[in-house]
Design an enzyme around this catalytic site. Structure first.
Site, mmCIF file in Angstrom:
data_model
loop_
_atom_site.group_PDB
_atom_site.id
_atom_site.type_symbol
_atom_site.label_atom_id
_atom_site.label_comp_id
_atom_site.label_asym_id
_atom_site.label_seq_id
_atom_site.Cartn_x
_atom_site.Cartn_y
_atom_site.Cartn_z
ATOM 1 N N LYS A 127 -7.385 25.778 119.512
ATOM 2 C CA LYS A 127 -7.893 24.954 120.623
ATOM 3 C C LYS A 127 -9.254 25.500 121.095
ATOM 4 O O LYS A 127 -10.022 25.995 120.276
ATOM 5 C CB LYS A 127 -6.846 24.876 121.746
ATOM 6 N N HIS A 179 -4.343 14.802 118.072
ATOM 7 C CA HIS A 179 -3.629 15.751 118.934
ATOM 8 C C HIS A 179 -3.469 15.131 120.318
ATOM 9 O O HIS A 179 -4.375 14.436 120.809
ATOM 10 C CB HIS A 179 -4.399 17.073 119.017
ATOM 11 N N GLY A 210 2.501 24.112 125.311
ATOM 12 C CA GLY A 210 1.993 25.090 126.273
ATOM 13 C C GLY A 210 2.890 25.310 127.473
ATOM 14 O O GLY A 210 2.474 25.910 128.464
ATOM 15 N N SER A 246 5.229 24.991 121.861
ATOM 16 C CA SER A 246 5.847 26.252 122.308
ATOM 17 C C SER A 246 6.602 26.990 121.200
ATOM 18 O O SER A 246 7.607 27.660 121.474
ATOM 19 C CB SER A 246 6.753 26.013 123.525
ATOM 20 N N GLU A 306 -3.818 16.292 123.136
ATOM 21 C CA GLU A 306 -4.887 16.647 124.089
ATOM 22 C C GLU A 306 -6.125 15.771 123.868
ATOM 23 O O GLU A 306 -6.859 15.473 124.810
ATOM 24 C CB GLU A 306 -5.205 18.146 123.959
ATOM 25 N N ASN A 363 -3.462 26.326 115.704
ATOM 26 C CA ASN A 363 -4.484 25.541 116.397
ATOM 27 C C ASN A 363 -5.015 26.389 117.547
ATOM 28 O O ASN A 363 -4.334 26.567 118.552
ATOM 29 C CB ASN A 363 -3.850 24.239 116.904
ATOM 30 N N GLU A 373 4.749 16.729 117.844
ATOM 31 C CA GLU A 373 4.531 17.617 118.986
ATOM 32 C C GLU A 373 4.905 16.873 120.271
ATOM 33 O O GLU A 373 4.085 16.091 120.790
ATOM 34 C CB GLU A 373 3.058 18.036 119.065
HETATM 35 P P1 13P Z 1 1.574 25.642 122.009
HETATM 36 O O1 13P Z 1 2.155 26.301 120.771
HETATM 37 O O2 13P Z 1 0.659 26.500 122.778
HETATM 38 O O3 13P Z 1 2.653 24.985 122.813
HETATM 39 O O4 13P Z 1 0.640 24.436 121.468
HETATM 40 C C1 13P Z 1 1.145 23.574 120.512
HETATM 41 C C2 13P Z 1 0.053 22.709 120.022
HETATM 42 O O5 13P Z 1 -0.466 21.876 120.752
HETATM 43 C C3 13P Z 1 -0.430 22.917 118.658
HETATM 44 O O6 13P Z 1 -1.285 21.912 118.258
#
Ligand code: 13P
Length: 266
Positions: free
Chosen positions: A14, A100, A176, A215, A102, A12, A170
């Protein structure tokens, strides 16, 4: 023991990467895949929508799949700025992330909205990658399984199955941050999700892939991908470099290394 599903590693991206860097990254991963010898794995990248059409076009003859990061729950009409699942499928995407954390955080998306988005993805015959996961406060309050249960039951459409749905667990606090749950904590949640999928979709619930995300990197992938009922990973930061993403793909276990005991319905 039933055959475990073919693992999936999805990147992803982002809101990262412009045209040249995005194309170079997609190209590097596709090249590595064409030369790869190893256990079967489905690999997808989810670039920002600005790059999706052009990346779909040049990857169309490769095994690397392309996905989107979000879509509208609506099909067409006067919705300025929105993009429908049909439009995304029309570009050549194989999958689309929905729900997601976010999006849930930044756009107030509820389980009901996520459910509607997943349905619109599935109507196009793409696979919906449906994200769920608890916040740190919810984990500290001992509510992880309760939260994940509600999110799963309310976000995953009735018409889901192994052909059109992937679940991504997740934990919000692991995204992150460089922090991950212990393997035992991941195992507990993935087993719980598997049990719920079995209740909801009978034996096909065993074939629905459950990805871990939060992560994941080239150092911890080896262990995380061997946790029972972890059928792959949804990778953020570490998917932005071909080398680290590739090391995660290479960490996918052989089917003989995977243990995922199947229950029999009473
Ligand atoms: P990270 O791997 O940067 O922690 O992000 C995970 C994520 O949100 C994948 O959709």
């Amino acid at each position: 023991m039933a055959n475990a599903p073919i693992p999936m590693i999805a990147g992803n991206w982002k809101m990262n990467l412009f045209h040249n860097d995005g194309h170079a990254l997609a190209n590097d991963i596709a090249e590595k895949m064409l030369g790869r010898v190893g256990p079967s794995v489905d690999v997808a990248i989810c670039p920002p929508l600005t790059l999706t059409g052009s990346i779909c076009a040049f990857l169309s003859a490769t095994p690397l799949r392309v996905g989107a990061q979000d879509c509208s729950p609506l099909q067409t009409g006067a919705h300025t700025g929105d993009i429908s699942a049909e439009m995304i499928a029309n570009l050549g995407c194989a999958c689309c992330i929905v729900g997601h954390s976010e999006r849930r955080r930044d756009h107030g998306e509820t389980n009901q909205v996520v459910h509607a988005k997943a349905e619109s993805v599935q109507r196009t015959r793409m696979t919906a990658i449906i994200c769920i996961g608890e916040t740190e406060a919810e984990r500290n309050a001992g509510k992880t399984l309760e939260v994940v249960t509600k999110q799963l039951q309310e976000s995953v459409p009735e018409g889901s199955g192994s052909a059109n749905a992937v679940i991504a667990y997740e934990p919000v606090w692991a995204i992150g941050t460089g922090r991950t749950p212990t393997n035992a904590e991941i195992a507990e949640v993935h087993q719980h999700i598997r049990d719920l999928l079995f209740e909801m979709f009978d034996y096909d619930g065993y074939a629905i892939r459950i990805l871990y995300g939060g992560s994941v990197n080239e150092k911890n992938a080896n262990e995380i991908l061997r946790v029972p009922h972890v059928n792959g990973a949804l990778v953020g930061g570490a998917s932005l470099k071909a080398d680290t993403f590739w090391q995660i793909i290479e960490a996918v276990p052989k089917p003989s290394e995977v243990s995922a005991p199947v229950r029999v319905k009473a």
